[in-house]
Write an enzyme that holds these catalytic residues in place. Structure first.
Site, mmCIF file in Angstrom:
data_model
loop_
_atom_site.group_PDB
_atom_site.id
_atom_site.type_symbol
_atom_site.label_atom_id
_atom_site.label_comp_id
_atom_site.label_asym_id
_atom_site.label_seq_id
_atom_site.Cartn_x
_atom_site.Cartn_y
_atom_site.Cartn_z
ATOM 1 N N ARG A 174 30.147 28.516 18.070
ATOM 2 C CA ARG A 174 29.960 27.585 17.194
ATOM 3 C C ARG A 174 28.426 28.002 17.306
ATOM 4 O O ARG A 174 27.572 28.459 16.374
ATOM 5 C CB ARG A 174 30.220 27.056 17.180
ATOM 6 C CG ARG A 174 32.325 26.490 17.078
ATOM 7 C CD ARG A 174 32.501 25.804 16.309
ATOM 8 N NE ARG A 174 32.152 25.546 15.226
ATOM 9 C CZ ARG A 174 31.159 24.086 14.750
ATOM 10 N NH1 ARG A 174 30.617 23.465 16.003
ATOM 11 N NH2 ARG A 174 31.049 24.175 13.528
ATOM 12 N N PRO B 252 44.606 20.351 7.546
ATOM 13 C CA PRO B 252 43.672 20.644 7.733
ATOM 14 C C PRO B 252 43.935 20.641 9.774
ATOM 15 O O PRO B 252 44.285 20.484 10.073
ATOM 16 C CB PRO B 252 44.024 18.926 8.267
ATOM 17 C CG PRO B 252 44.789 17.910 8.615
ATOM 18 C CD PRO B 252 46.031 19.509 7.107
ATOM 19 N N ARG C 299 40.087 21.684 12.029
ATOM 20 C CA ARG C 299 39.239 21.144 13.005
ATOM 21 C C ARG C 299 39.120 19.368 12.532
ATOM 22 O O ARG C 299 39.256 19.057 14.086
ATOM 23 C CB ARG C 299 38.083 21.386 11.637
ATOM 24 C CG ARG C 299 36.496 20.967 13.004
ATOM 25 C CD ARG C 299 35.307 21.382 12.120
ATOM 26 N NE ARG C 299 35.199 22.104 11.018
ATOM 27 C CZ ARG C 299 34.323 23.303 11.696
ATOM 28 N NH1 ARG C 299 33.741 23.550 12.501
ATOM 29 N NH2 ARG C 299 34.700 24.585 10.594
ATOM 30 N N TYR D 286 26.812 30.400 14.380
ATOM 31 C CA TYR D 286 26.438 29.585 13.099
ATOM 32 C C TYR D 286 25.116 28.710 13.091
ATOM 33 O O TYR D 286 25.008 27.967 12.475
ATOM 34 C CB TYR D 286 27.133 28.985 11.875
ATOM 35 C CG TYR D 286 28.693 28.996 12.241
ATOM 36 C CD1 TYR D 286 30.008 30.445 11.766
ATOM 37 C CD2 TYR D 286 29.405 27.985 12.489
ATOM 38 C CE1 TYR D 286 30.917 30.308 11.775
ATOM 39 C CE2 TYR D 286 30.701 27.797 13.301
ATOM 40 C CZ TYR D 286 31.453 29.118 12.770
ATOM 41 O OH TYR D 286 33.171 29.511 12.916
ATOM 42 N N CYS E 32 24.006 37.360 29.534
ATOM 43 C CA CYS E 32 23.208 38.348 28.926
ATOM 44 C C CYS E 32 22.823 38.505 27.276
ATOM 45 O O CYS E 32 23.249 39.808 26.413
ATOM 46 C CB CYS E 32 23.159 39.396 29.433
ATOM 47 S SG CYS E 32 23.842 39.934 31.143
ATOM 48 N N GLU E 33 22.685 37.558 26.443
ATOM 49 C CA GLU E 33 22.907 37.822 25.124
ATOM 50 C C GLU E 33 21.203 36.499 25.047
ATOM 51 O O GLU E 33 21.585 35.474 25.582
ATOM 52 C CB GLU E 33 23.313 37.340 24.554
ATOM 53 C CG GLU E 33 25.055 38.724 24.535
ATOM 54 C CD GLU E 33 25.237 39.191 23.889
ATOM 55 O OE1 GLU E 33 23.506 39.619 22.227
ATOM 56 O OE2 GLU E 33 25.234 40.764 24.155
#
Ligand code: PLP
Length: 418
Positions: free
Chosen positions: A313, A275, A277, A317, A343-344
């Site tokens: 994250r 494990p 996360r 996703y 800048c995105e």
């Protein structure tokens, strides 16, 4: 189980007000709770208490030395995916005899390093890797313990980017070929077959795909043993999902591990899990300050000093992280997209959040213990933030903020380039 609490409107982790952490370290800053990490580790360790087992924390989720040290002290093993992670585990005092080496692309240098460290087992992901490992172990005059990562072709029902157990993924050895590969591995002179492993994906919230993978792996383990190849362990990987959003369900790890322990009783096989996360995810927050409220647009934006560089994250996703003010104050409520300074347009931390905030306020982005700092980048020449570990009422500095100079220390202007 959360150690985050509000006292008089102010958010605290264990015994420490988060405002105090921000005062000491500035923002953005990652903060982790030692007791939450320990509690999550114990869910696995205690669930498996009825059988011989080893919980191998997946280092890539959060590889800070202090976190590895916390887990090492509890007896944890480690699942690594690079030579760099092996160096980290050793630097944190982790024992080689508890290290598994996973990953599809182990280089010759990484394999030599791991052989020299005498790690416990290589989780081999392909037939060419098996040949390479055999040759390098032979050259080093040693034998390598191996487990084959089989791809059980099970749908983890998670985001496609973090699903790894389907036949179309790059990971593992196809299930149908694996018995043949075991026979071959058993004949290679510099390898010792030790186990079997799988890992079907990440952020899995239902037990059923994990249990299906257990069925398939045990079926194969029986076939391998019947073919006269003894096994020492079975490793069912990681992937246990956590609650990111208020009201979302979560994996019942206690139930899963107790059931697994029962099932493995009397088989004479050590049980391994990997494990990542689940152990650190909910134990961490990312502190950030509101720089501007932009109210002149069709939408309201809260521009904060954290960004996709510190927490990718949501951009990667469309993941959800709760965002809450650290100190509740009487302010006007409004709906904001919480965005960073990068800048995105994908530099979003949360969309459509109802918040009562003003410029200068401190916010906590929750569940940022896993795959946050570990995936942080220096895009836009942003120094990566410091990390702090809360331990009761103590705050420990476990990583300093990077300096801007260190980011270009290895670069040269033309007159100095060779
Ligand atoms: C990433 C990874 C893990 C950990 O996954 P989590 O979803 O963080 O539990 C375990 N094993 C392998 C082989 C991995 O690549």
């Amino acid at each position: 189980m959360s150690t985050l609490q509000r006292k008089d409107g102010a958010l605290a982790m264990e015994g420490v007000p988060l405002e105090e952490v921000a005062r000491r370290f500035g923002t953005p800053c990652y903060v982790y709770s030692r007791s939450m990490i320990e509690a999550a580790y114990r869910e696995f360790d205690e669930g498996l208490a009825g059988v011989d087992h080893l919980v191998c924390y997946a280092v890539k989720a959060n590889s800070n030395l202090a976190i590895l040290d916390v887990l090492r002290r509890l007896g944890s093993g480690f699942d690594i995916v690079s030579g760099g992670e092996l160096s980290r585990v050793r630097a944190a005092g982790g024992e080689s005899s508890k290290i598994l080496f996973s990953g599809v692309g182990k280089s010759e240098a990484e394999i030599r390093f791991a052989l020299g460290e005498r790690i416990r087992c290589f989780n081999v992901e392909s037939e060419p890797e098996l040949e390479r490992l055999n040759a390098l172990a032979g050259a080093a005059g040693t034998k390598a313990a191996v487990s084959l990562r089989v791809n059980p072709d099970v749908d983890a029902k998670t985001h496609p980017y973090i699903s790894t157990g389907l036949a179309g993924n790059k990971f593992g050895i196809p299930y149908g070929r694996s018995l043949e590969v075991y026979r071959h591995a058993a004949r290679l002179p510099h390898l010792v077959v030790s186990g079997i492993d799988c890992h079907i994906g990440s952020q899995i919230l239902e037990a059923s795909p994990l249990e299906e993978a257990v069925d398939r792996v045990l079926e194969l383990a029986d076939a391998v043993i019947a073919a006269g190849i003894p096994l020492h362990h079975v490793d069912f990987g990681g992937g246990f999902g956590i609650r990111y959003r208020e009201g979302d369900r979560t994996m019942d790890v206690g139930h899963y591990t107790r059931k697994l322990a029962q099932r493995m009783q009397g088989r004479g096989l050590q049980v391994l899990l990997e494990p990542g996360r689940y152990i650190v995810g909910n134990a961490g927050v990312l502190l950030t300050r509101v720089e501007y409220l932009k109210l002149d647009k069709a939408k309201r934006f809260a521009v904060v000093d954290a960004s996709m560089s510190e927490l990718i994250r949501p951009a990667l996703y469309e993941a959800w992280h709760e965002i809450v003010p650290v100190t509740e104050a009487p302010r006007e409520r409004a709906t904001y997209d919480v965005v960073g300074p990068i800048c995105e347009s994908s530099d979003v931390l949360g969309t459509g959040r109802e918040l009562a905030i003003a410029e200068g306020d401190l916010l906590a982005i929750l569940s940022a213990g896993a795959y946050a700092m570990a995936m942080a980048s220096n895009y836009n020449t942003r120094p990566r933030p410091p990390e702090a570990l809360v331990d009761g009422d103590r705050i420990l500095a476990i990583r300093a903020r990077e300096s801007v100079e260190s980011l270009y220390a290895g670069e040269s202007t033309l007159d100095k380039a060779e």
